[in-house]
Motif scaffolding. Sequence first.
Motif, PDB file in Angstrom:
ATOM      1  N   HIS A 233      33.737  -2.908 -13.639  1.00 21.45           N
ATOM      2  CA  HIS A 233      32.581  -3.649 -14.174  1.00 21.45           C
ATOM      3  C   HIS A 233      31.710  -2.747 -15.040  1.00 21.45           C
ATOM      4  O   HIS A 233      31.113  -3.203 -16.010  1.00 21.45           O
ATOM      5  CB  HIS A 233      31.739  -4.231 -13.028  1.00 21.45           C
TER       6      HIS A 233
ATOM      7  N   LEU B 105      28.135  -4.133 -15.178  1.00 26.61           N
ATOM      8  CA  LEU B 105      27.210  -3.393 -14.319  1.00 26.61           C
ATOM      9  C   LEU B 105      26.946  -2.042 -14.968  1.00 26.61           C
ATOM     10  O   LEU B 105      27.806  -1.522 -15.691  1.00 26.61           O
ATOM     11  CB  LEU B 105      27.804  -3.180 -12.919  1.00 26.61           C
TER      12      LEU B 105
ATOM     13  N   ILE C 281      17.273  -7.654  -7.528  1.00 29.61           N
ATOM     14  CA  ILE C 281      18.638  -7.682  -6.984  1.00 29.61           C
ATOM     15  C   ILE C 281      19.489  -6.854  -7.934  1.00 29.61           C
ATOM     16  O   ILE C 281      19.464  -7.069  -9.155  1.00 29.61           O
ATOM     17  CB  ILE C 281      19.200  -9.123  -6.932  1.00 29.61           C
ATOM     18  N   ARG C 282      20.214  -5.899  -7.373  1.00 31.27           N
ATOM     19  CA  ARG C 282      21.024  -4.992  -8.185  1.00 31.27           C
ATOM     20  C   ARG C 282      22.451  -4.910  -7.676  1.00 31.27           C
ATOM     21  O   ARG C 282      22.697  -5.043  -6.471  1.00 31.27           O
ATOM     22  CB  ARG C 282      20.467  -3.561  -8.082  1.00 31.27           C
ATOM     23  N   THR C 283      23.342  -4.584  -8.589  1.00 30.05           N
ATOM     24  CA  THR C 283      24.703  -4.171  -8.237  1.00 30.05           C
ATOM     25  C   THR C 283      25.366  -5.133  -7.251  1.00 30.05           C
ATOM     26  O   THR C 283      25.973  -4.716  -6.264  1.00 30.05           O
ATOM     27  CB  THR C 283      24.698  -2.731  -7.645  1.00 30.05           C
TER      28      THR C 283
ATOM     29  N   VAL D 229      31.657  -8.620  -6.106  1.00 28.14           N
ATOM     30  CA  VAL D 229      32.697  -8.956  -5.128  1.00 28.14           C
ATOM     31  C   VAL D 229      34.033  -8.600  -5.767  1.00 28.14           C
ATOM     32  O   VAL D 229      34.231  -8.859  -6.969  1.00 28.14           O
ATOM     33  CB  VAL D 229      32.617 -10.458  -4.755  1.00 28.14           C
TER      34      VAL D 229
ATOM     35  N   ALA E  86      38.571 -11.372  -3.670  1.00 27.71           N
ATOM     36  CA  ALA E  86      37.721 -12.039  -2.666  1.00 27.71           C
ATOM     37  C   ALA E  86      36.700 -12.994  -3.293  1.00 27.71           C
ATOM     38  O   ALA E  86      35.895 -13.603  -2.580  1.00 27.71           O
ATOM     39  CB  ALA E  86      36.999 -10.983  -1.837  1.00 27.71           C
TER      40      ALA E  86
ATOM     41  N   ARG F 232      34.838 -17.207  -2.425  1.00 26.91           N
ATOM     42  CA  ARG F 232      34.946 -17.533  -0.995  1.00 26.91           C
ATOM     43  C   ARG F 232      33.592 -17.459  -0.306  1.00 26.91           C
ATOM     44  O   ARG F 232      33.516 -17.433   0.914  1.00 26.91           O
ATOM     45  CB  ARG F 232      35.931 -16.580  -0.324  1.00 26.91           C
ATOM     46  N   GLY F 233      32.546 -17.360  -1.114  1.00 29.03           N
ATOM     47  CA  GLY F 233      31.203 -17.362  -0.544  1.00 29.03           C
ATOM     48  C   GLY F 233      30.648 -15.994  -0.195  1.00 29.03           C
ATOM     49  O   GLY F 233      29.537 -15.900   0.332  1.00 29.03           O
TER      50      GLY F 233
ATOM     51  N   CYS G 125      16.385 -10.483 -11.548  1.00 27.14           N
ATOM     52  CA  CYS G 125      17.730  -9.964 -11.785  1.00 27.14           C
ATOM     53  C   CYS G 125      18.055 -10.048 -13.267  1.00 27.14           C
ATOM     54  O   CYS G 125      17.475 -10.853 -14.007  1.00 27.14           O
ATOM     55  CB  CYS G 125      18.786 -10.677 -10.953  1.00 27.14           C
TER      56      CYS G 125
ATOM     57  N   GLU H 212      25.890 -13.410 -14.936  1.00 28.38           N
ATOM     58  CA  GLU H 212      26.300 -14.490 -14.011  1.00 28.38           C
ATOM     59  C   GLU H 212      25.157 -15.488 -13.836  1.00 28.38           C
ATOM     60  O   GLU H 212      24.670 -15.732 -12.720  1.00 28.38           O
ATOM     61  CB  GLU H 212      26.712 -13.893 -12.663  1.00 28.38           C
TER      62      GLU H 212
ATOM     63  N   PHE I 138      25.677 -18.557 -11.378  1.00 27.68           N
ATOM     64  CA  PHE I 138      25.673 -18.146  -9.964  1.00 27.68           C
ATOM     65  C   PHE I 138      24.223 -17.964  -9.487  1.00 27.68           C
ATOM     66  O   PHE I 138      23.824 -18.511  -8.454  1.00 27.68           O
ATOM     67  CB  PHE I 138      26.477 -16.851  -9.782  1.00 27.68           C
TER      68      PHE I 138
ATOM     69  N   ARG J  39      22.238 -21.193  -9.239  1.00 28.02           N
ATOM     70  CA  ARG J  39      22.554 -21.967  -8.027  1.00 28.02           C
ATOM     71  C   ARG J  39      21.809 -21.430  -6.813  1.00 28.02           C
ATOM     72  O   ARG J  39      21.683 -22.096  -5.795  1.00 28.02           O
ATOM     73  CB  ARG J  39      24.061 -21.945  -7.750  1.00 28.02           C
TER      74      ARG J  39
END
Length: 170
Positions: free
Chosen positions: A28, A34, A74-76, A79, A83, A86-87, A110, A114, A117, A120
């Motif tokens: 990333h 990132l 919110i950082r870094t 997933v 994975a 899958r929540g 942030c 995304e 995401f 939501r």
Amino acid sequence: MPEAAGGVVVRRARTSDIRTIRDIVRPHAESRVLVSKDAVTYYEAVQQFRVGEVDGRVVGFGALHVMWEDLAEIRTLAVSPEAKGRGVGSRLLEALVQDARELGVERLFCLTFEVDFFARHGFEVIEGQAVEPEVYAELVRSYDEGVAEFLDLERVKPNTLGNTRMLRTL
Ligand SMILES: CC(=O)SCCNC(=O)CCNC(=O)[C@H](O)C(C)(C)COP(=O)(O)OP(=O)(O)OC[C@H]1O[C@@H](n2cnc3c(N)ncnc32)[C@H](O)[C@@H]1OP(=O)(O)O
């Protein structure tokens, strides 16, 4: 206390997780999704991180970085590709939101590609500065690169190109 639901365990990060975190961040960082950081930066920030485990393996993580009395970032949050969907990301984000609430933070920032995401999860796109000029004047004293990106300083603009600035009120 770890939280288990749907096979995902979310817990606080340990120093031994940093190698895995860096392995997942690396692609990333190469694609500039990132920000690339030195190993020492992750170890210094280990208390900010939560990780998500599936079958005892770390597959995701995210960090909460407090910037001011009412404000954190919110950082870094990432997933691993196998994975995703899958929540795990949602569980991690909500755990970080809970950490923020416990610390007394009222607003979460942030900077992300995304957008859907985070939308939501209650984040809204913002334009311009999210702090009063007096707080801006204090934050500009920070040596942290993420704070410089939050302030949208000229020197870090190449790092944030194409990212969207978002905010969630808790
Ligand atoms: C501030 C920052 O850190 S910015 C950087 C953000 N990170 C990145 O850009 C790195 C690359 N992206 C990623 O690593 C991931 O895509 C993340 C972290 C953004 C999201 O992680 P994920 O674990 O895939 O998120 P999660 O699974 O919770 O939600 C994604 C999708 O899965 C769906 N989903 C959620 N739970 C489940 C579940 N239990 N089963 C199946 N699907 C699910 C969601 O509805 C969502 O679907 P949608 O996109 O169609 O609405």
